[in-house]
Motif scaffolding. Sequence first.
Motif, PDB file in Angstrom:
ATOM      1  N   MET A  15       0.827  -1.208   0.000  1.00  0.00           N
ATOM      2  CA  MET A  15       0.000   0.000   0.000  1.00  0.00           C
ATOM      3  C   MET A  15       0.862   1.259   0.000  1.00  0.00           C
ATOM      4  O   MET A  15       0.579   2.219  -0.717  1.00  0.00           O
ATOM      5  CB  MET A  15      -0.973  -0.020   1.174  1.00  0.00           C
ATOM      6  N   ILE A  16       1.931   1.265   0.781  1.00  0.00           N
ATOM      7  CA  ILE A  16       2.849   2.406   0.745  1.00  0.00           C
ATOM      8  C   ILE A  16       3.562   2.443  -0.603  1.00  0.00           C
ATOM      9  O   ILE A  16       3.739   3.505  -1.197  1.00  0.00           O
ATOM     10  CB  ILE A  16       3.840   2.371   1.926  1.00  0.00           C
ATOM     11  N   ASN A  17       3.949   1.271  -1.105  1.00  0.00           N
ATOM     12  CA  ASN A  17       4.585   1.215  -2.426  1.00  0.00           C
ATOM     13  C   ASN A  17       3.670   1.788  -3.505  1.00  0.00           C
ATOM     14  O   ASN A  17       4.138   2.437  -4.442  1.00  0.00           O
ATOM     15  CB  ASN A  17       4.976  -0.216  -2.784  1.00  0.00           C
ATOM     16  N   ASN A  18       2.367   1.566  -3.393  1.00  0.00           N
ATOM     17  CA  ASN A  18       1.422   2.129  -4.362  1.00  0.00           C
ATOM     18  C   ASN A  18       1.366   3.654  -4.280  1.00  0.00           C
ATOM     19  O   ASN A  18       1.174   4.331  -5.288  1.00  0.00           O
ATOM     20  CB  ASN A  18       0.016   1.571  -4.129  1.00  0.00           C
ATOM     21  N   LEU A  19       1.504   4.194  -3.069  1.00  0.00           N
ATOM     22  CA  LEU A  19       1.404   5.645  -2.873  1.00  0.00           C
ATOM     23  C   LEU A  19       2.708   6.378  -3.198  1.00  0.00           C
ATOM     24  O   LEU A  19       2.688   7.567  -3.532  1.00  0.00           O
ATOM     25  CB  LEU A  19       1.007   5.940  -1.424  1.00  0.00           C
ATOM     26  N   TYR A  20       3.833   5.688  -3.081  1.00  0.00           N
ATOM     27  CA  TYR A  20       5.136   6.346  -3.195  1.00  0.00           C
ATOM     28  C   TYR A  20       5.352   7.088  -4.525  1.00  0.00           C
ATOM     29  O   TYR A  20       5.822   8.227  -4.509  1.00  0.00           O
ATOM     30  CB  TYR A  20       6.266   5.342  -2.940  1.00  0.00           C
ATOM     31  N   PRO A  21       5.003   6.528  -5.683  1.00  0.00           N
ATOM     32  CA  PRO A  21       5.176   7.300  -6.921  1.00  0.00           C
ATOM     33  C   PRO A  21       4.340   8.577  -6.950  1.00  0.00           C
ATOM     34  O   PRO A  21       4.750   9.587  -7.531  1.00  0.00           O
ATOM     35  CB  PRO A  21       4.737   6.329  -8.023  1.00  0.00           C
ATOM     36  N   LEU A  22       3.172   8.557  -6.320  1.00  0.00           N
ATOM     37  CA  LEU A  22       2.336   9.762  -6.251  1.00  0.00           C
ATOM     38  C   LEU A  22       3.012  10.830  -5.388  1.00  0.00           C
ATOM     39  O   LEU A  22       2.942  12.027  -5.687  1.00  0.00           O
ATOM     40  CB  LEU A  22       0.958   9.411  -5.708  1.00  0.00           C
ATOM     41  N   TYR A  23       3.651  10.385  -4.314  1.00  0.00           N
ATOM     42  CA  TYR A  23       4.422  11.284  -3.449  1.00  0.00           C
ATOM     43  C   TYR A  23       5.556  11.934  -4.244  1.00  0.00           C
ATOM     44  O   TYR A  23       5.729  13.159  -4.200  1.00  0.00           O
ATOM     45  CB  TYR A  23       4.960  10.472  -2.273  1.00  0.00           C
ATOM     46  N   LEU A  24       6.304  11.122  -4.989  1.00  0.00           N
ATOM     47  CA  LEU A  24       7.414  11.671  -5.776  1.00  0.00           C
ATOM     48  C   LEU A  24       6.907  12.626  -6.848  1.00  0.00           C
ATOM     49  O   LEU A  24       7.542  13.644  -7.138  1.00  0.00           O
ATOM     50  CB  LEU A  24       8.237  10.543  -6.399  1.00  0.00           C
ATOM     51  N   HIS A  25       5.753  12.322  -7.425  1.00  0.00           N
ATOM     52  CA  HIS A  25       5.154  13.220  -8.404  1.00  0.00           C
ATOM     53  C   HIS A  25       4.812  14.563  -7.756  1.00  0.00           C
ATOM     54  O   HIS A  25       5.089  15.632  -8.314  1.00  0.00           O
ATOM     55  CB  HIS A  25       3.911  12.574  -9.010  1.00  0.00           C
ATOM     56  N   ASN A  44      18.352   7.809 -11.284  1.00  0.00           N
ATOM     57  CA  ASN A  44      19.140   6.765 -11.931  1.00  0.00           C
ATOM     58  C   ASN A  44      18.353   6.112 -13.072  1.00  0.00           C
ATOM     59  O   ASN A  44      17.342   6.628 -13.525  1.00  0.00           O
ATOM     60  CB  ASN A  44      19.576   5.731 -10.886  1.00  0.00           C
ATOM     61  N   GLU A  45      18.797   4.973 -13.486  1.00  0.00           N
ATOM     62  CA  GLU A  45      18.199   4.277 -14.626  1.00  0.00           C
ATOM     63  C   GLU A  45      17.109   3.277 -14.232  1.00  0.00           C
ATOM     64  O   GLU A  45      16.867   2.311 -14.959  1.00  0.00           O
ATOM     65  CB  GLU A  45      19.312   3.565 -15.423  1.00  0.00           C
ATOM     66  N   THR A  46      16.472   3.495 -13.119  1.00  0.00           N
ATOM     67  CA  THR A  46      15.357   2.632 -12.705  1.00  0.00           C
ATOM     68  C   THR A  46      14.314   2.636 -13.817  1.00  0.00           C
ATOM     69  O   THR A  46      13.843   3.688 -14.228  1.00  0.00           O
ATOM     70  CB  THR A  46      14.744   3.136 -11.387  1.00  0.00           C
ATOM     71  N   GLN A  47      13.952   1.425 -14.285  1.00  0.00           N
ATOM     72  CA  GLN A  47      13.035   1.320 -15.417  1.00  0.00           C
ATOM     73  C   GLN A  47      11.579   1.099 -15.025  1.00  0.00           C
ATOM     74  O   GLN A  47      10.679   1.451 -15.782  1.00  0.00           O
ATOM     75  CB  GLN A  47      13.470   0.172 -16.337  1.00  0.00           C
ATOM     76  N   THR A  48      11.347   0.514 -13.861  1.00  0.00           N
ATOM     77  CA  THR A  48       9.967   0.190 -13.483  1.00  0.00           C
ATOM     78  C   THR A  48       9.714   0.557 -12.024  1.00  0.00           C
ATOM     79  O   THR A  48      10.651   0.685 -11.224  1.00  0.00           O
ATOM     80  CB  THR A  48       9.680  -1.317 -13.649  1.00  0.00           C
ATOM     81  N   LEU A  49       8.446   0.691 -11.687  1.00  0.00           N
ATOM     82  CA  LEU A  49       8.089   0.948 -10.297  1.00  0.00           C
ATOM     83  C   LEU A  49       8.436  -0.258  -9.431  1.00  0.00           C
ATOM     84  O   LEU A  49       8.769  -0.109  -8.256  1.00  0.00           O
ATOM     85  CB  LEU A  49       6.605   1.293 -10.181  1.00  0.00           C
ATOM     86  N   PHE A  56      13.391   0.509  -2.095  1.00  0.00           N
ATOM     87  CA  PHE A  56      12.613   1.068  -0.996  1.00  0.00           C
ATOM     88  C   PHE A  56      12.359   0.034   0.112  1.00  0.00           C
ATOM     89  O   PHE A  56      11.932   0.371   1.201  1.00  0.00           O
ATOM     90  CB  PHE A  56      11.298   1.565  -1.614  1.00  0.00           C
ATOM     91  N   ASP A  57      12.628  -1.234  -0.175  1.00  0.00           N
ATOM     92  CA  ASP A  57      12.357  -2.325   0.772  1.00  0.00           C
ATOM     93  C   ASP A  57      13.098  -2.215   2.098  1.00  0.00           C
ATOM     94  O   ASP A  57      12.713  -2.872   3.063  1.00  0.00           O
ATOM     95  CB  ASP A  57      12.677  -3.686   0.133  1.00  0.00           C
ATOM     96  N   ILE A  58      14.139  -1.402   2.163  1.00  0.00           N
ATOM     97  CA  ILE A  58      14.885  -1.251   3.419  1.00  0.00           C
ATOM     98  C   ILE A  58      13.948  -0.902   4.581  1.00  0.00           C
ATOM     99  O   ILE A  58      14.187  -1.288   5.716  1.00  0.00           O
ATOM    100  CB  ILE A  58      16.012  -0.212   3.286  1.00  0.00           C
ATOM    101  N   TRP A  59      12.843  -0.213   4.275  1.00  0.00           N
ATOM    102  CA  TRP A  59      11.911   0.203   5.329  1.00  0.00           C
ATOM    103  C   TRP A  59      11.266  -0.978   6.033  1.00  0.00           C
ATOM    104  O   TRP A  59      10.807  -0.853   7.161  1.00  0.00           O
ATOM    105  CB  TRP A  59      10.854   1.158   4.765  1.00  0.00           C
ATOM    106  N   TRP A  60      11.236  -2.135   5.401  1.00  0.00           N
ATOM    107  CA  TRP A  60      10.635  -3.320   6.009  1.00  0.00           C
ATOM    108  C   TRP A  60      11.681  -4.359   6.409  1.00  0.00           C
ATOM    109  O   TRP A  60      11.351  -5.411   6.898  1.00  0.00           O
ATOM    110  CB  TRP A  60       9.588  -3.920   5.070  1.00  0.00           C
ATOM    111  N   GLU A  61      12.946  -4.028   6.224  1.00  0.00           N
ATOM    112  CA  GLU A  61      14.035  -4.940   6.574  1.00  0.00           C
ATOM    113  C   GLU A  61      14.683  -4.597   7.906  1.00  0.00           C
ATOM    114  O   GLU A  61      15.547  -5.334   8.371  1.00  0.00           O
ATOM    115  CB  GLU A  61      15.090  -4.936   5.465  1.00  0.00           C
ATOM    116  N   LYS A  62      14.311  -3.488   8.517  1.00  0.00           N
ATOM    117  CA  LYS A  62      14.929  -3.036   9.765  1.00  0.00           C
ATOM    118  C   LYS A  62      13.877  -2.667  10.805  1.00  0.00           C
ATOM    119  O   LYS A  62      13.778  -1.519  11.237  1.00  0.00           O
ATOM    120  CB  LYS A  62      15.852  -1.848   9.489  1.00  0.00           C
ATOM    121  N   PRO A  63      13.063  -3.665  11.227  1.00  0.00           N
ATOM    122  CA  PRO A  63      12.061  -3.353  12.255  1.00  0.00           C
ATOM    123  C   PRO A  63      12.738  -2.910  13.550  1.00  0.00           C
ATOM    124  O   PRO A  63      13.811  -3.384  13.893  1.00  0.00           O
ATOM    125  CB  PRO A  63      11.308  -4.672  12.437  1.00  0.00           C
TER     126      PRO A  63
END
Length: 177
Positions: A15-25, A44-49, A56-63
């Motif tokens: 759900m946060i991943n879905n909102l994040y591109p809107l935030y960057l926009h 950078n050369e990121t091609q896809t969301l 962005f997964d670091i946010w769920w790797e460090k509880p």
Amino acid sequence: MNIAVTLTDSTTKFMINNLYPLYLHDLSEIWGNHPNQYGVFEDNETQTLNEQNKVFDIWWEKPGILYPYLIKEDGIPAGFALVATPPHTPPGCEFYLNEFFILRPFRGLGIAERAAKEVFSLHIGKWELQTNPTATNRRAQHFWRKTLKEYTGNNFQEECKKSFDDELKMIFNFCNG
């Protein structure tokens, strides 16, 4: 209003991943950023969301160190707040509001203020948050001044200076302990 602030995990992070591109926009209007050649708001050369989400997964790797909160209004995702603790904070603070976002349909209704105050109350100590200091960002500057004045009883500091990432920012500090 039925506002809920909940910590997300690997099963709800989408759900946060879905909102994040809107935030960057939204931020592109303030910072003047453009999408890369693939239409993704990244330098950078990121091609896809999907690729963007993996970084962005670091946010769920460090509880217990990084806290990705989803903000809902009447059960609908309305935004998010990303809170970091050391070592992912600027020097001298215990909690850093790394990102805070409310979708446009939920703005101006008091949702952002209530959610921000709830997030702050979840973590007691020395806080810092930063925002763009230019005229293109007056709405956010006003929001943080008003919200922090109410939350702290006007006991916060504000200064415009280069932040830890060497960019000029409006920096707010307060302690809620």
